[in-house]
Design a protein around this motif. Sequence first.
Motif, PDB file in Angstrom:
ATOM      1  N   ARG A 164      -2.557  -5.794  -2.988  1.00  0.00           N
ATOM      2  CA  ARG A 164      -3.553  -5.569  -1.932  1.00  0.00           C
ATOM      3  C   ARG A 164      -2.775  -5.236  -0.661  1.00  0.00           C
ATOM      4  NH1 ARG A 164      -3.040 -11.012  -2.373  1.00  0.00           N
ATOM      5  NH2 ARG A 164      -4.664 -11.135  -3.955  1.00  0.00           N
ATOM      6  N   PRO A 165      -3.388  -4.601   0.317  1.00  0.00           N
ATOM      7  CA  PRO A 165      -2.673  -4.379   1.577  1.00  0.00           C
ATOM      8  C   PRO A 165      -2.254  -5.709   2.191  1.00  0.00           C
ATOM      9  CG  PRO A 165      -4.643  -3.014   1.477  1.00  0.00           C
ATOM     10  CD  PRO A 165      -4.719  -3.958   0.302  1.00  0.00           C
ATOM     11  N   TYR A 175       2.966  -2.728  -2.629  1.00  0.00           N
ATOM     12  CA  TYR A 175       2.088  -3.899  -2.672  1.00  0.00           C
ATOM     13  C   TYR A 175       0.633  -3.488  -2.441  1.00  0.00           C
ATOM     14  CZ  TYR A 175       1.372  -8.988  -2.127  1.00  0.00           C
ATOM     15  OH  TYR A 175       0.998 -10.306  -2.299  1.00  0.00           O
ATOM     16  N   ARG A 176       0.415  -2.511  -1.560  1.00  0.00           N
ATOM     17  CA  ARG A 176      -0.959  -2.122  -1.237  1.00  0.00           C
ATOM     18  C   ARG A 176      -1.653  -1.445  -2.410  1.00  0.00           C
ATOM     19  NH1 ARG A 176      -0.946   3.473   0.836  1.00  0.00           N
ATOM     20  NH2 ARG A 176      -2.868   3.036   1.944  1.00  0.00           N
TER      21      ARG A 176
END
Length: 292
Positions: free
Chosen positions: A131-132, A126-127
């Motif tokens: 995005r983180p 996901y990061r």
Amino acid sequence: MSTSPAHDPAPPPPGGVLWSLAGDIRGLLMLPAALALQVAHPAVGAGVDAHSVFRTDPWGRGERSLRSLQLWVYGGETAAEEGRRLRAFHRTIQGTDTRGRRYHALAPATYAWVHATGFPVFHHAYRYLVRPMTEAQERELYAEWLQVGRVLGIHDRDMPQTIEEFWPYYRKVLADEIEATAVVRELIATDSPVPPPDRGPLPLRLLLRLLWPVLLPPLARFRRFLTIGLMPPDAREAIGLEWTDEQERRLRRFGRVVRAVVPVLPERLRYLPLAREARRHHRLTGAARRAR
């Protein structure tokens, strides 16, 4: 756990992390890493090696797996039905793993691990591709992943119930069980024979069959790159997969492109069909409720 429809566990709610992720085309990029981590468990790897059709019908198996995953999240009342179907399908899968131990696909520890792998892979990938995550999103994702586990028939006693409990469990499985099984090596190989896709319009299938000797090598390299790159570093290390600083830089560049392009795509291109339909239905029912 009851199998009565009146007591079926509900899928994760609309608007959650999985509601956005599971049907997003970026989720497709994360699945090879999750699959490789699943089959790095000797029992899972042995079961897939002996009983799966991933070699003879990779596209059909992939399509069925993807549809199944979407039903867990977007299937509404059919989610638990799909969970029961999966358990029935795996009931006869058993044998001996590479360490000489008897395994059964529905043994609680094995069945739970197959499901558990999705959380660390999605959390890590996901990061790069979205995005983180915030701490609140991490907890929401884990709570929703537990709910999907219930849909699949996994008892709460067989899965860590909090993030704080999950990470020690995950690291222990990495330390005690995970290895470069034959199926892992096959999934990341760039020279494995893969037949061309056999779905879609006939002219497209004929064209792909003609071009497949040219298309397969770069596609295989890209699959290997994503499989290893989107796998959490501690899982990579446990399996013994190499990952260089240059590959990490390439993955970050790729992630920047994905983060820029995917959010501006129209919904019909960004989301898979089941997800699109579920999202449309949710909007319509929400609008109808507000109009009352």
